[in-house]
Design a protein around this motif. Structure first.
Motif, mmCIF file in Angstrom:
data_model
loop_
_atom_site.group_PDB
_atom_site.id
_atom_site.type_symbol
_atom_site.label_atom_id
_atom_site.label_comp_id
_atom_site.label_asym_id
_atom_site.label_seq_id
_atom_site.Cartn_x
_atom_site.Cartn_y
_atom_site.Cartn_z
ATOM 1 N N PHE A 1 113.276 50.743 -7.642
ATOM 2 C CA PHE A 1 113.804 49.890 -6.567
ATOM 3 C C PHE A 1 113.110 48.538 -6.587
ATOM 4 C CE2 PHE A 1 114.911 54.126 -5.348
ATOM 5 C CZ PHE A 1 116.176 53.981 -4.809
ATOM 6 N N THR A 2 113.879 47.524 -6.221
ATOM 7 C CA THR A 2 113.319 46.171 -6.264
ATOM 8 C C THR A 2 114.196 45.203 -5.485
ATOM 9 O OG1 THR A 2 112.313 44.569 -7.776
ATOM 10 C CG2 THR A 2 114.471 45.422 -8.414
ATOM 11 N N ASN A 3 113.847 43.916 -5.592
ATOM 12 C CA ASN A 3 114.600 42.858 -4.934
ATOM 13 C C ASN A 3 115.671 42.357 -5.916
ATOM 14 O OD1 ASN A 3 115.228 40.043 -4.246
ATOM 15 N ND2 ASN A 3 113.727 40.339 -2.628
ATOM 16 N N TYR A 4 116.924 42.333 -5.465
ATOM 17 C CA TYR A 4 118.021 41.937 -6.362
ATOM 18 C C TYR A 4 118.066 40.425 -6.634
ATOM 19 C CZ TYR A 4 120.293 46.609 -6.144
ATOM 20 O OH TYR A 4 120.607 47.937 -6.278
ATOM 21 N N GLY A 5 117.107 39.669 -6.009
ATOM 22 C CA GLY A 5 117.032 38.232 -6.319
ATOM 23 C C GLY A 5 115.802 37.890 -7.141
ATOM 24 N N ILE B 1 111.478 54.668 -22.789
ATOM 25 C CA ILE B 1 112.902 54.918 -22.545
ATOM 26 C C ILE B 1 113.609 53.580 -22.644
ATOM 27 C CG2 ILE B 1 114.575 55.599 -20.756
ATOM 28 C CD1 ILE B 1 112.134 57.338 -19.613
ATOM 29 N N ALA B 2 114.690 53.503 -23.401
ATOM 30 C CA ALA B 2 115.410 52.230 -23.498
ATOM 31 C C ALA B 2 116.889 52.475 -23.321
ATOM 32 C CB ALA B 2 115.136 51.577 -24.850
ATOM 33 N N GLY B 3 117.561 51.511 -22.700
ATOM 34 C CA GLY B 3 119.003 51.656 -22.526
ATOM 35 C C GLY B 3 119.584 50.586 -21.629
ATOM 36 N N ALA B 4 120.823 50.822 -21.240
ATOM 37 C CA ALA B 4 121.533 49.889 -20.372
ATOM 38 C C ALA B 4 121.048 50.072 -18.933
ATOM 39 C CB ALA B 4 123.024 50.157 -20.464
ATOM 40 N N VAL B 5 121.159 49.002 -18.140
ATOM 41 C CA VAL B 5 120.737 49.054 -16.736
ATOM 42 C C VAL B 5 121.940 48.814 -15.841
ATOM 43 C CG1 VAL B 5 119.119 48.154 -15.016
ATOM 44 C CG2 VAL B 5 118.612 47.896 -17.432
ATOM 45 N N GLU B 6 122.031 49.607 -14.789
ATOM 46 C CA GLU B 6 123.106 49.403 -13.810
ATOM 47 C C GLU B 6 122.513 49.490 -12.410
ATOM 48 O OE1 GLU B 6 125.493 52.781 -15.105
ATOM 49 O OE2 GLU B 6 124.503 54.085 -13.651
ATOM 50 N N LYS B 7 123.169 48.810 -11.452
ATOM 51 C CA LYS B 7 122.731 48.962 -10.059
ATOM 52 C C LYS B 7 123.167 50.343 -9.588
ATOM 53 C CE LYS B 7 122.684 44.277 -8.224
ATOM 54 N NZ LYS B 7 123.380 43.244 -7.475
ATOM 55 N N ILE B 8 122.347 51.008 -8.779
ATOM 56 C CA ILE B 8 122.801 52.259 -8.173
ATOM 57 C C ILE B 8 123.695 51.900 -6.987
ATOM 58 C CG2 ILE B 8 120.743 53.491 -8.955
ATOM 59 C CD1 ILE B 8 119.708 53.453 -6.077
ATOM 60 N N SER B 9 124.354 52.874 -6.403
ATOM 61 C CA SER B 9 125.264 52.563 -5.293
ATOM 62 C C SER B 9 124.473 52.133 -4.055
ATOM 63 C CB SER B 9 126.118 53.788 -4.962
ATOM 64 O OG SER B 9 125.307 54.768 -4.347
ATOM 65 N N ALA B 10 125.135 51.350 -3.186
ATOM 66 C CA ALA B 10 124.487 50.897 -1.948
ATOM 67 C C ALA B 10 124.086 52.106 -1.099
ATOM 68 C CB ALA B 10 125.429 49.974 -1.181
ATOM 69 N N ALA B 11 124.898 53.169 -1.157
ATOM 70 C CA ALA B 11 124.586 54.379 -0.367
ATOM 71 C C ALA B 11 123.296 55.028 -0.861
ATOM 72 C CB ALA B 11 125.752 55.358 -0.444
ATOM 73 N N GLU B 12 123.116 55.085 -2.185
ATOM 74 C CA GLU B 12 121.881 55.671 -2.744
ATOM 75 C C GLU B 12 120.669 54.818 -2.369
ATOM 76 O OE1 GLU B 12 122.108 57.521 -7.032
ATOM 77 O OE2 GLU B 12 123.580 55.917 -6.905
ATOM 78 N N SER B 13 120.843 53.474 -2.426
ATOM 79 C CA SER B 13 119.733 52.576 -2.075
ATOM 80 C C SER B 13 119.377 52.736 -0.611
ATOM 81 C CB SER B 13 120.096 51.109 -2.357
ATOM 82 O OG SER B 13 120.203 50.898 -3.740
ATOM 83 N N LEU B 14 120.402 52.847 0.216
ATOM 84 C CA LEU B 14 120.177 52.981 1.663
ATOM 85 C C LEU B 14 119.411 54.277 1.955
ATOM 86 C CD1 LEU B 14 120.743 51.824 4.474
ATOM 87 C CD2 LEU B 14 122.846 53.184 4.520
ATOM 88 N N ALA B 15 119.822 55.353 1.292
ATOM 89 C CA ALA B 15 119.167 56.644 1.543
ATOM 90 C C ALA B 15 117.676 56.559 1.228
ATOM 91 C CB ALA B 15 119.833 57.735 0.708
ATOM 92 N N TYR B 16 117.335 55.909 0.109
ATOM 93 C CA TYR B 16 115.917 55.791 -0.233
ATOM 94 C C TYR B 16 115.211 54.839 0.735
ATOM 95 C CZ TYR B 16 111.560 54.489 -2.303
ATOM 96 O OH TYR B 16 110.228 54.211 -2.465
ATOM 97 N N GLY C 1 119.975 42.286 -0.223
ATOM 98 C CA GLY C 1 119.501 41.996 -1.583
ATOM 99 C C GLY C 1 118.372 42.887 -2.044
ATOM 100 N N TRP C 2 118.333 44.093 -1.613
ATOM 101 C CA TRP C 2 117.285 45.027 -2.030
ATOM 102 C C TRP C 2 117.945 46.344 -2.418
ATOM 103 C CZ3 TRP C 2 115.616 49.882 -1.193
ATOM 104 C CH2 TRP C 2 114.319 50.210 -1.591
ATOM 105 N N GLY C 3 117.538 46.929 -3.528
ATOM 106 C CA GLY C 3 118.131 48.206 -3.908
ATOM 107 C C GLY C 3 117.606 48.703 -5.242
ATOM 108 N N GLY C 4 118.306 49.674 -5.771
ATOM 109 C CA GLY C 4 117.835 50.339 -6.980
ATOM 110 C C GLY C 4 118.612 49.967 -8.218
#
Ligand SMILES: Cc1cc2nc3c(=O)[nH]c(=O)nc-3n(C[C@H](O)[C@H](O)[C@H](O)COP(=O)(O)O)c2cc1C
Length: 215
Positions: free
Chosen positions: A79-83, A111-126, A174-177
């Motif tokens: 998790f981090t700041n999206y800005g 570990i290496a690979g592609a990065v994607e934002k998790i859903s807003a619902a998952e970020s909110l839960a954490y 602007g905060w999430g996973g």
């Protein structure tokens, strides 16, 4: 020169038993779980601290420590700041490398690979599971921006503490996973006389294969 030579001679011998292909789980996430639990049981501080490497579209690289907060067959989440600087790099070049430097165990995992934002619902839960101070902190810091003084942060913190005095702190937009979806996972274990073990899982069309790399 004497200081340099003291560093020059810093060296640690590893004496782990060889790591063999037959003892590895065919699924790298399951294998990661075994090593992660070993790291946790060893008592090393913050076994979930990992180095996150990202690069912008021109290839400028930067690394920083972040905490692994979840992982499963879909990937590895932090998790981090999206800005933040890392978020800007990920927007330009959505790939990353994660490194767990479990040095006291003579082990590392990359570990290496592609990065994607998790859903807003998952970020909110954490976010809602975090303590009050951490939730407030997410609002205070415009992460990676230049600030004129520490005083600015403290003033903002006090202002927000008053604003959210009820204890209910919503998740900032602007905060999430992010999730790193692994394409390769390498398990490294230190052996005697620098004959280390490196076992690399590579995903091709959903199928994992394991190769041994020279140390
Ligand atoms: C042990 C440790 C854990 C950290 N965990 C996080 C984290 O989970 N998320 C985060 O955004 N920054 C975390 N940080 C701070 C980052 O290393 C970094 O300073 C920050 O994210 C800004 O990075 P950037 O400017 O490259 O975007 C952590 C630092 C340390 C030393």
């Amino acid at each position: 020169m004497s200081g340099e030579s003291a560093i020059y001679h810093l060296r640690c011998d590893y004496d782990r038993e060889p790591l063999t292909e037959s003892e590895l789980d065919p699924d790298p996430v399951k294998q990661f779980r075994i090593w992660f639990e070993d790291a946790r049981a060893s008592g090393i501080p913050e076994p979930n601290a990992m180095t996150l490497g990202t690069a912008d579209k021109s290839g400028h690289i930067s690394c920083r420590t972040v905490l692994l907060k979840a992982y499963d067959e879909r990937g590895f989440v932090f998790f981090t700041n999206y800005g933040s600087r890392k978020a800007r790099q990920i927007a330009e070049n959505p790939r990353a490398s994660l490194l767990f430097p479990w040095v006291t165990l003579a082990r590392q995992v990359e570990i290496a690979g592609a990065v994607e934002k998790i859903s807003a619902a998952e970020s909110l839960a954490y976010f809602m599971s975090r303590p009050f101070g951490s939730r407030l902190g997410a609002w205070v810091s415009d992460q990676s921006a230049v600030i004129s003084s520490r005083q600015i942060l403290l003033a903002k913190y006090e202002e927000l503490k008053r604003k959210f005095a009820s204890g209910e702190v919503p998740k900032p937009e602007g905060w999430g996973g992010y999730r790193v979806v692994p394409e390769t996972v390498e398990f490294w274990q230190g052996g005697q006389d620098r004959l280390h073990d490196r076992l690399l899982y590579t995903n091709s069309g959903g199928v994992w294969t394991i190769s041994r790399l020279a140390p």
